[in-house]
Design a protein around this motif. Structure first.
Motif, PDB file in Angstrom:
ATOM      1  N   ALA A   1       3.465  13.873 -12.947  1.00 12.71           N
ATOM      2  CA  ALA A   1       2.536  14.516 -13.707  1.00 12.71           C
ATOM      3  C   ALA A   1       2.414  15.984 -13.440  1.00 12.71           C
ATOM      4  CB  ALA A   1       1.022  13.739 -13.525  1.00 12.71           C
ATOM      5  N   ASP A   2       2.213  16.309 -12.158  1.00 11.85           N
ATOM      6  CA  ASP A   2       2.434  17.807 -12.001  1.00 11.85           C
ATOM      7  C   ASP A   2       3.626  18.659 -12.378  1.00 11.85           C
ATOM      8  OD1 ASP A   2       0.145  17.329 -10.388  1.00 11.85           O
ATOM      9  OD2 ASP A   2       1.026  17.233  -8.403  1.00 11.85           O
ATOM     10  N   TRP A   3       4.730  17.693 -12.106  1.00 10.87           N
ATOM     11  CA  TRP A   3       5.795  18.428 -12.771  1.00 10.87           C
ATOM     12  C   TRP A   3       5.990  18.507 -14.370  1.00 10.87           C
ATOM     13  CZ3 TRP A   3       9.705  16.178 -16.098  1.00 10.87           C
ATOM     14  CH2 TRP A   3      11.016  16.911 -16.154  1.00 10.87           C
ATOM     15  N   GLN A   4       5.356  17.424 -14.974  1.00 10.16           N
ATOM     16  CA  GLN A   4       5.323  17.336 -16.389  1.00 10.16           C
ATOM     17  C   GLN A   4       4.197  18.688 -17.035  1.00 10.16           C
ATOM     18  OE1 GLN A   4       6.932  15.293 -18.300  1.00 10.16           O
ATOM     19  NE2 GLN A   4       6.253  16.177 -20.184  1.00 10.16           N
ATOM     20  N   ALA A   5       3.278  18.628 -16.157  1.00  9.67           N
ATOM     21  CA  ALA A   5       2.318  19.732 -16.576  1.00  9.67           C
ATOM     22  C   ALA A   5       2.957  21.199 -16.123  1.00  9.67           C
ATOM     23  CB  ALA A   5       0.989  19.635 -15.485  1.00  9.67           C
ATOM     24  N   HIS A   6       3.789  21.085 -14.998  1.00 10.26           N
ATOM     25  CA  HIS A   6       4.291  22.444 -14.832  1.00 10.26           C
ATOM     26  C   HIS A   6       5.534  22.727 -16.010  1.00 10.26           C
ATOM     27  CE1 HIS A   6       6.403  25.577 -12.617  1.00 10.26           C
ATOM     28  NE2 HIS A   6       7.403  25.104 -12.581  1.00 10.26           N
ATOM     29  N   LEU A   7       6.114  21.650 -16.181  1.00 11.89           N
ATOM     30  CA  LEU A   7       7.241  21.701 -17.339  1.00 11.89           C
ATOM     31  C   LEU A   7       6.476  22.133 -18.859  1.00 11.89           C
ATOM     32  CD1 LEU A   7      10.001  21.265 -18.129  1.00 11.89           C
ATOM     33  CD2 LEU A   7       9.404  19.107 -18.827  1.00 11.89           C
ATOM     34  N   GLU A   8       5.553  21.560 -19.003  1.00  8.43           N
ATOM     35  CA  GLU A   8       4.530  21.860 -20.167  1.00  8.43           C
ATOM     36  C   GLU A   8       4.084  23.414 -20.219  1.00  8.43           C
ATOM     37  OE1 GLU A   8       1.696  19.005 -20.761  1.00  8.43           O
ATOM     38  OE2 GLU A   8       2.991  17.448 -21.343  1.00  8.43           O
ATOM     39  N   GLU A   9       3.469  23.810 -18.976  1.00 10.23           N
ATOM     40  CA  GLU A   9       3.210  25.082 -18.907  1.00 10.23           C
ATOM     41  C   GLU A   9       4.415  26.056 -19.181  1.00 10.23           C
ATOM     42  OE1 GLU A   9       0.264  26.126 -18.859  1.00 10.23           O
ATOM     43  OE2 GLU A   9       0.568  28.318 -18.199  1.00 10.23           O
TER      44      GLU A   9
ATOM     45  N   ALA B   1       0.794  -1.250   0.082  1.00 14.62           N
ATOM     46  CA  ALA B   1      -0.107   0.062  -0.156  1.00 14.62           C
ATOM     47  C   ALA B   1       0.930   1.188  -0.120  1.00 14.62           C
ATOM     48  CB  ALA B   1      -0.848   0.134   1.172  1.00 14.62           C
ATOM     49  N   LEU B   2       1.978   1.196   0.798  1.00  9.94           N
ATOM     50  CA  LEU B   2       2.749   2.437   0.973  1.00  9.94           C
ATOM     51  C   LEU B   2       3.546   2.664  -0.452  1.00  9.94           C
ATOM     52  CD1 LEU B   2       4.280   2.155   4.446  1.00  9.94           C
ATOM     53  CD2 LEU B   2       2.996   3.768   3.635  1.00  9.94           C
ATOM     54  N   LEU B   3       3.910   1.617  -1.038  1.00  8.83           N
ATOM     55  CA  LEU B   3       4.496   1.528  -2.346  1.00  8.83           C
ATOM     56  C   LEU B   3       3.702   2.107  -3.356  1.00  8.83           C
ATOM     57  CD1 LEU B   3       6.722  -1.644  -2.627  1.00  8.83           C
ATOM     58  CD2 LEU B   3       7.652   0.799  -2.543  1.00  8.83           C
ATOM     59  N   ALA B   4       2.487   1.576  -3.330  1.00  9.28           N
ATOM     60  CA  ALA B   4       1.462   2.020  -4.317  1.00  9.28           C
ATOM     61  C   ALA B   4       1.170   3.813  -4.048  1.00  9.28           C
ATOM     62  CB  ALA B   4       0.206   1.302  -4.245  1.00  9.28           C
ATOM     63  N   GLU B   5       1.131   3.850  -2.912  1.00 10.27           N
ATOM     64  CA  GLU B   5       0.930   5.267  -2.539  1.00 10.27           C
ATOM     65  C   GLU B   5       2.045   6.207  -2.946  1.00 10.27           C
ATOM     66  OE1 GLU B   5      -0.400   8.021   1.347  1.00 10.27           O
ATOM     67  OE2 GLU B   5       0.113   6.054   1.617  1.00 10.27           O
ATOM     68  N   THR B   6       3.208   5.491  -2.854  1.00  9.10           N
ATOM     69  CA  THR B   6       4.241   6.264  -3.147  1.00  9.10           C
ATOM     70  C   THR B   6       4.356   6.432  -4.568  1.00  9.10           C
ATOM     71  OG1 THR B   6       5.497   5.545  -1.128  1.00  9.10           O
ATOM     72  CG2 THR B   6       6.850   6.528  -2.879  1.00  9.10           C
ATOM     73  N   HIS B   7       4.127   5.309  -5.279  1.00  3.11           N
ATOM     74  CA  HIS B   7       4.278   5.581  -6.702  1.00  3.11           C
ATOM     75  C   HIS B   7       3.080   6.296  -7.281  1.00  3.11           C
ATOM     76  CE1 HIS B   7       6.102   1.245  -7.156  1.00  3.11           C
ATOM     77  NE2 HIS B   7       6.984   2.242  -7.006  1.00  3.11           N
ATOM     78  N   GLU B   8       1.854   6.284  -6.641  1.00  3.69           N
ATOM     79  CA  GLU B   8       0.860   7.069  -7.111  1.00  3.69           C
ATOM     80  C   GLU B   8       1.226   8.770  -6.863  1.00  3.69           C
ATOM     81  OE1 GLU B   8      -3.938   8.040  -6.118  1.00  3.69           O
ATOM     82  OE2 GLU B   8      -2.888   6.442  -4.997  1.00  3.69           O
ATOM     83  N   ARG B   9       1.929   8.781  -5.611  1.00  5.79           N
ATOM     84  CA  ARG B   9       2.550  10.331  -5.393  1.00  5.79           C
ATOM     85  C   ARG B   9       3.379  10.610  -6.401  1.00  5.79           C
ATOM     86  NH1 ARG B   9       4.235  10.942   0.699  1.00  5.79           N
ATOM     87  NH2 ARG B   9       2.051  10.114   1.022  1.00  5.79           N
ATOM     88  N   LEU B  10       4.120   9.597  -6.534  1.00  3.42           N
ATOM     89  CA  LEU B  10       5.413   9.947  -7.656  1.00  3.42           C
ATOM     90  C   LEU B  10       4.762  10.137  -8.796  1.00  3.42           C
ATOM     91  CD1 LEU B  10       8.250   7.572  -6.706  1.00  3.42           C
ATOM     92  CD2 LEU B  10       8.428   9.965  -6.570  1.00  3.42           C
TER      93      LEU B  10
END
Lengths: 256, 231
Positions: free
Chosen positions: A104-112, A90-99
């Motif tokens: 995605a945020d970083w990618q969106a920020h990068l694209e922005e 669960a922690l790994l999944a959560e961490t993966h999800e968070r990563l």
């Protein structure tokens, strides 16, 4: 050799007394003592056997309890392992999800950032192009850029007259939108040209700061324009080609 | 030289002469009784036995074992009788080495009394075991013709018991006395040692034969009698 019958009688009596005395003080105490000791030994052996049986029962019970404890411990260990694995997953999944989310945020920020940089580059490029064009026109032909654009559009309107009339229909109004206000000369030239092509339509000049530098003519369903966007797109293509030649030069360093 | 202690008068009480046989019998009785009392008093089953008690147990169990080998059944009353016979005769004979001690078994009166006691004990034990009729029937076995022979056999057994013990002990004492007068330094010692051995053997023989006689009278079937030892 003679027999003294009195002595015989006395000895008989003595012997009978001795039998009684030894029975009283020797045989009975000794034999009873042996019997008592044997009974005591038998009792102790019986107690020892009972104690041994109890000890064996207790040992068996303890073995059973120990086995049950081992089994319970094993089950608890397995359960804890399963829980730990589930928690880890669960922690790994959560961490993966968070990563993934951060990526995605970083990618969106990068694209922005890329979009903003590109837009800024577009604006800077367009500005530079316009400034250069404007300066070149002023230096070489003593003409303003908007006048030349209006002149260019008037030439296109003349060449595309049948197509424009068919596409515009009976449009009651023609709207000329520019980034900056057109000069009087340019407005007169466009008024004359559009009045020749669309004599019934009224003219209206507007400015739009968000629009790319240039002029757009809308009348009915037809639109005719000239902006620096086409040139900027050409500049983008040229820069893409240059970035493709230079590795890792596509994204500006400050975006990272 | 006196051949029997009956002839030695130790004291006279109330007009009755008490000879050495009776006095030394009392000595033996007192010795056995006091020793037994001292050793067996305050016995406890949860306390390990002392050496003296163990010795007494060995002696009593030895006698009981010998009786059991003959009778093949528990016989506590026979132990009291035969055991006392053995202990009294053996102690009397062993005390022969004590200077001044006159063994009562060297008196024909004592051995006669012991033989009479056996003679009386045999029918008593037999009647106690088989009943009066059952015991008297044994005199008619294997047929009534044997009745006089069985009666004679019964008495002759008692007489042989008495004479055998008396003769052995008396002769041992007489021989020791004779040798003491002839060769006083060496042979009496050897004869005394042999006398101790003979005394023990005679005590054993007397007690065993008494047990065999009583056992044969009480047994349902007659066990095989061991050969009587002769002198």
């Amino acid at each position: 050799m003679s027999i003294d019958w009195i002595t015989v009688a006395a000895q008989l009596a003595n012997f009978l007394v001795l039998v009684w005395l030894l029975k009283r003080f020797l045989y009975r105490p000794i034999l009873d003592g042996i019997d008592a000791r044997e009974a005591e030994i038998s009792e102790r052996m019986k107690e020892a056997a009972q104690t041994k049986a109890k000890a064996e029962a207790a040992q068996s019970e303890y073995h059973d309890q120990l086995a049950a404890l081992h089994f319970e411990q094993s089950e608890m260990t397995d359960e804890m392992r399963h829980k730990a694995e589930k928690q880890r997953d669960a922690l790994l999944a959560e961490t993966h999800e968070r990563l993934e989310q951060e990526r995605a945020d970083w990618q969106a920020h990068l694209e922005e950032e890329t979009r903003k940089y590109t837009a800024k580059l577009h604006r800077a490029g367009a500005g530079a192009l316009l400034a250069l064009t404007r300066k070149a026109l002023t230096d070489l032909a003593d003409e303003s850029l908007e006048s030349r654009i209006a002149h260019h559009l008037c030439e296109k309107i003349a060449s595309m007259k049948p197509d424009l009339q068919r596409a515009a229909g009976d449009g009651p109004e023609a709207v000329i939108v520019s980034h900056d206000a057109l000069s009087k000369t340019a407005q007169d030239e466009m008024t004359a040209q559009l009045g020749a092509v669309f004599p019934k339509a009224s003219l209206r000049f507007e400015t739009d700061a968000d629009q790319a530098p240039g002029v757009i003519v809308r009348i009915g369903g037809a639109q005719l324009s000239w902006t620096v966007d086409t040139y900027i797109e050409g500049l983008d293509a040229l820069m893409e080609e240059q970035f493709a030649v230079i590795p890792d030069a596509k994204v500006p360093s400050h975006v990272h | 030289m006196t051949l029997t202690p009956d002839q030695i008068i130790v004291f006279v009480a109330w007009g009755i002469s008490v000879n050495a046989t009776v006095v030394f019998t009392w000595v033996v009785m007192a010795l056995l009784t006091v020793a037994s009392m001292l050793i067996t008093h305050n016995l406890r089953p949860d306390v390990p036995p002392s050496r003296w008690r163990t010795t007494l147990e060995v002696i009593v169990l030895g006698i009981q074992g010998q009786i059991h080998e003959i009778t093949r059944r528990p016989a506590r009353q026979l132990l009291y009788f035969s055991g006392t016979l053995f202990l009294f005769i053996a102690t009397s004979n062993l005390l022969m080495v004590v200077p001044g001690f006159q063994p009562p078994t060297a008196s024909l009166s004592t051995t006669t009394a012991l033989a009479l006691s056996v003679l009386v004990a045999v029918p008593l034990f037999g009647i106690g075991s088989r009943g009066v009729v059952g015991y008297l029937k044994t005199y008619l076995e294997p047929s009534f013709v044997m009745l006089p022979f069985n009666v004679i056999s019964e008495f002759s057994r008692g007489i042989s018991l008495a004479i055998r013990l008396y003769g052995n002990i008396m002769s041992g004492g007489v021989i020791a006395a004779i040798l003491l007068s002839v060769a006083p330094f060496f042979f009496p010692v050897i004869m005394d040692v042999l006398g101790l051995l003979t005394g023990l053997i005679q005590a054993y023989i007397f007690a065993i034969l008494a047990t065999v006689y009583i056992s044969s009278a009480t047994a349902a079937t007659k066990p095989a009698q061991p050969e009587e030892e002769t002198q």
